[in-house]
Every structure is written in structure tokens, then in C-alpha cells.
Design a protein around this motif. Sequence first.
Motif, short mmCIF file in Angstrom:
data_model
loop_
_atom_site.label_atom_id
_atom_site.label_comp_id
_atom_site.label_asym_id
_atom_site.label_seq_id
_atom_site.Cartn_x
_atom_site.Cartn_y
_atom_site.Cartn_z
N GLY A 66 45.12 52.15 47.03
CA GLY A 66 45.74 52.80 45.88
C GLY A 66 44.81 53.52 44.96
O GLY A 66 45.41 54.07 43.94
N GLY A 67 43.35 53.62 44.96
CA GLY A 67 42.94 54.02 44.27
C GLY A 67 42.29 53.74 43.10
O GLY A 67 41.88 54.08 42.09
N GLY A 68 42.42 52.32 42.93
CA GLY A 68 42.27 51.57 41.54
C GLY A 68 40.97 51.96 41.18
O GLY A 68 39.94 51.81 41.71
N VAL A 69 40.98 52.14 39.53
CA VAL A 69 39.39 52.10 38.72
C VAL A 69 39.73 50.69 37.99
O VAL A 69 40.46 51.04 36.90
CB VAL A 69 39.15 53.33 38.17
N GLU A 117 42.04 52.27 35.02
CA GLU A 117 41.89 53.39 34.51
C GLU A 117 42.12 54.73 35.61
O GLU A 117 41.89 55.86 35.08
CB GLU A 117 40.42 53.47 34.03
N HIS A 118 42.61 54.37 36.71
CA HIS A 118 42.76 55.52 37.44
C HIS A 118 43.83 56.49 37.24
O HIS A 118 45.08 55.80 37.03
CB HIS A 118 43.23 55.00 39.07
N GLN A 119 43.98 57.50 37.12
CA GLN A 119 44.73 58.78 36.57
C GLN A 119 45.42 59.45 37.74
O GLN A 119 44.36 60.15 38.18
CB GLN A 119 44.50 59.44 35.38
N ASN A 129 50.88 52.22 42.79
CA ASN A 129 50.19 51.11 42.34
C ASN A 129 49.04 51.02 43.11
O ASN A 129 48.67 51.65 44.33
CB ASN A 129 51.06 49.70 42.99
N ALA A 130 48.09 50.47 42.61
CA ALA A 130 46.50 49.95 43.25
C ALA A 130 46.75 48.27 43.72
O ALA A 130 47.39 47.75 42.78
CB ALA A 130 45.51 50.31 42.39
N THR A 131 46.14 47.81 44.57
CA THR A 131 46.17 46.28 44.80
C THR A 131 44.61 45.94 44.60
O THR A 131 43.75 46.63 44.71
CB THR A 131 46.46 46.26 46.03
#
Length: 137
Positions: A66-69, A117-119, A129-131
Motif C-alpha cells: 500500500g505504499g505506506g511511509v 505520511e504517504h499522500q 490503506n497501507a499494511t
Amino acid sequence: GQTETRFCLEEGPSYVAIAGPNSDTASIGSVGAQLTDEKIANDFALDWVRLPITSSISLTVDAQDGGGVLRTSVACRAGQQVTVLSGPSVARGSTDAVHTNVDTSVCNAAVLVITNEHQTSATPSSRSNATYDVASS
């Protein structure tokens, strides 16, 4: 005690009065426990993971899909004071966020704070969502 300005949210009491207090997203009940496939919304979301009160806990946060930061820190409430015990540390792609030998024994409550902080865009039209996984030792 007074909370330092950089940790203060002026509008916080108004949000709580309208929506009620937030509960923990998840919890790690003991050293050695782990969380898998926790979801956090993209576009500036916040999760709180309750931690055990112990003299030493190490945490590894692994951003999955999901590309989360994921910016992480460990916060402690002792009486009326809130302090940051460890962090910030960022999990993104193949880089894990790590907090080593954190002493929460001085806390009434301790949490792993995770902000995503992923926009996805300036004005996202839908929620994604990110996991992430959290391992403790």
C-alpha cells in the motif's frame, strides 16, 4: 505539567468533546508478541499500539503493501506528562523502523505511535490503506 508546543494539538480538546477519545488501534500484550497485517489509511492517518510496561522492549515496524511511509515513535504517559521515549524512526519499502531496548517501566501507559505520511494525491477521491507488521522482543 505543560506539554511542549511541538507535541501540543490546540484543537485536540474540541475533537475529543465532539467525537470522544480514540481507543488504541491494537495492542502488544507482552514482549515477544507481534502484530501482522495491520491496516492504516494513507493520506496522513494515525494508529496507536498499546505496549506492555516493561524494563526493555525492542520493536520493529515493517511497512508492507500500500505504499505506506510510516513515521513511528514510542510515547509514554507518566502522571500528566507525555514524553517521547524513542523515535522518530521511519518504515518505508524495505527499510524498517526500529526502536531498541525501550524502557516503559516508568510509564502509566505506553504506546507505539504510527503516522502514515504517504499522500496518494492532493485531494484523494477514495481511501486506500497501507499494511504493516510489528514484532517485539
